[in-house]
Design an enzyme around this catalytic site. Sequence first.
Site, mmCIF file in Angstrom:
data_model
loop_
_atom_site.group_PDB
_atom_site.id
_atom_site.type_symbol
_atom_site.label_atom_id
_atom_site.label_comp_id
_atom_site.label_asym_id
_atom_site.label_seq_id
_atom_site.Cartn_x
_atom_site.Cartn_y
_atom_site.Cartn_z
ATOM 1 C CE LYS B 54 45.953 34.197 40.746
ATOM 2 N NZ LYS B 54 44.848 33.218 40.576
ATOM 3 C CB CYS B 139 40.444 31.702 33.873
ATOM 4 S SG CYS B 139 39.772 32.081 35.514
#
Lengths: 279, 314
Positions: B54, B139
Site C-alpha cells: 500500500k 493517484c
Amino acid sequence: MAEKPSIAIGQVMENRSVAPGHFLLTIRLPLSFATPIPGQFVMIRDPDRDEPLLPRPISVYGFQREDGHAILNLLCRVAGRGTSLFSRLNSGSTLTVLGPLGRGFTIDPDVRQILLVAGGVGAAPLAFLLQECVFSKPHSAKRQVTAYLGAGTAELLTGLNRFEGFCNLRTATDDGSCGYHGNVTEMLALDLGEYDAKSTLILACGPMAMIRSLDLLLRDTRIRCQVSLEERMACGVGACLGCVVAIKEGEGRNGYRRVCHDGPVFDIGEIHWNPPVEG
Amino acid sequence: MEADKNTVVPGRLAVDLCGLVLKNPVMTASGTFGYGEEYAPFCDLNRLGAIVVKGLSLEPRAGNPPPRIMETRCGMLNAVGLQNVGVRAFIAKKLPFLRQFNVAVIANIFGETIDEYRRVTEILTHAAGVNAIEVNISCPNVKKGGVAFGAHPDAAASVTEAVRGETDLPVIVKLTPNVTDITEIAQAVESAGADAVSLINTLTGMSVDIERRRPHLANVTGGLSGPAVKPVALRMVWQVIRSVKIPVIGIGGISTAADALEFLITGASAVQIGTANFIHPAATMEIIDGIEDYMIRHRIGCMQDLLGSLQTDG
C-alpha cells in the site's frame, strides 16, 4: 481467540423468505470451516456469476456442526443488487464463503446483565450471540439476558423465534403492531434506570440512526456498549481500506479504522460522529 | 529431446525486471493487498513474484472520509485517499512480517511534494528488505501530489529524477491513464532515469445515488478498477511498450491467467493483480498456476519466449 479464516465452497441447503425483503440462507460448509465468534461475519459470492464482482459481507446468524459438515445460517435483508441475487438462490447452488472475519463481541467476566439491542436485521448477530450464551458458555447461568428488538412492523421483527423463550424479550415497532409503539432506543430508555451500570453490557446492531441515538442515550451513563457496524466492503480482510469508520483515537486525534478488520464490533464511545474532513 | 510437457521446468516462470529477478511475473497491485499480512491466511506469499505494498507517505495519512468505495458494472470505484501508516511505521511494523517470506517487496511511495518523494525514498533505501520502489504519480483521489505530478511530462520527470538520485534500488514509475497521451509521460520518466513503468492506475470515474441525489462516494469522484478497465489498460500497455525501451508492468482489471497472458503476450514484463484480490483472495495463486499451465500446454520453456510474442499484421 478467533480461529483462522479460510475460503470455502458452500452449498445452499435452504433459502427461505422470512419477511418482505428478508431471507434466511442455510449453507453447508466443510467441517474445516472455523467456528465464528458472535459478531463476526462472512463474505459470500456466487462463483457462477461474473457480476456482481465483489463478495458481500453478512454477519453470522447461526453456526452448528452436524453430520460431518458445518452449517451456517445467514439472515439477510435485500439491500441492493448483490443481496437481491442471493435472495433468489435455489437450494443446491454453490457460494464461496470467506470467513469468519472481523472482531466479534467480547463479554468481560464481570458482566452480569447483557442487553441485546437490535434494529431490524441487526438482530442476526445478537441471535447468534444468544445461542452461544445459552448453549455453550458454562458461566452463562449467572448472566441475565434481555433483548430489545425493534423494527418497522411486526412482520419485520426477523429472527424473533431465536429470542423467544431464551431470554427476556421486549419488542418495539414503528407502527405499534407489536410491543412498544416507537423505536427501540426510546423503549430501552424507559428501562435503563433499572440496570446496574457497573455489571451491565449492551450489545447492539442496527441502522446507524439507531446506534447514534443509543450513543446519545448512554452518554451520561457508565454502561458499557459494543456495537456492530455495517459498511460497504470490497475485500473484507483489511486490505482495501474501503469500509472505514471515523474513530476517536485519543489526545484529540481522530482516525479511520476498518469495519472489516478492526471491527465490525466497536465500543460505542469510540465512534466519532462528526469527524473533520481532511483537506 | 522433447521436454515432457508435464514436467515443471524450474524457473520457467522467472522474469528479470530491471535487474530484479522474480520467480514469476505476478505481483500484487498497491492498495489491493495491504502489507501482505491481510492475505497471508489465503495465499502462500512465497509463491508471488512480488508484493507491492500500500502506498507509503512520509507521515501517516488518515485518508478520505467514507463512503470510499462503490461497485459499478464490472468494476469498482474507490476514493481511499492514500490512507497509510507512514513510511517509518511500515519499516518498523510491517516490513519484518514481509521479510519472513521469500518474496520481493516493492514499496509504493507517494508524496505531496518532490522533497517528500525524495525523503520517503531515502528512508526506504536505508531500510533493509525493500527490493524496489514504485513511484505513485497517479493517484486520482488526493488533492495535492499524486496525479498532479503524473499528468505532465516535466513534473513526472522531476519526481523520477528526485527519486532516482536518492536510491540504487530499481525505480518503477506508476502511470495514470487520465492523460491525453500516456506515451509522452512514459518517455519523460524513462529519460529521467526510471528503470521501469507500471500502468495503469485507476481511471477517474463517478457514480450517483439517484434516490438520495448524492454521489455514492464522499469524494464525489473515484478511481475505476476491475475488469471494466482491462481493454483500456491493455491498449495503453501496448502503446507504451512501443514507445520506451524500459520494461513495462501491466496493471488493470487482470482477474484470470488468461487476462495476465494477454498483457504478457503483448509485451508486459510482469503484471499486477489488483481488484481481483478483493473478488477472490487467492486470485494470484490461480493466475500463477494458470500461466504455468498455459506454458506447459504451449511448450514454452521460459518467459522470454512468451513476452512480447504478439503477432500483428503489418
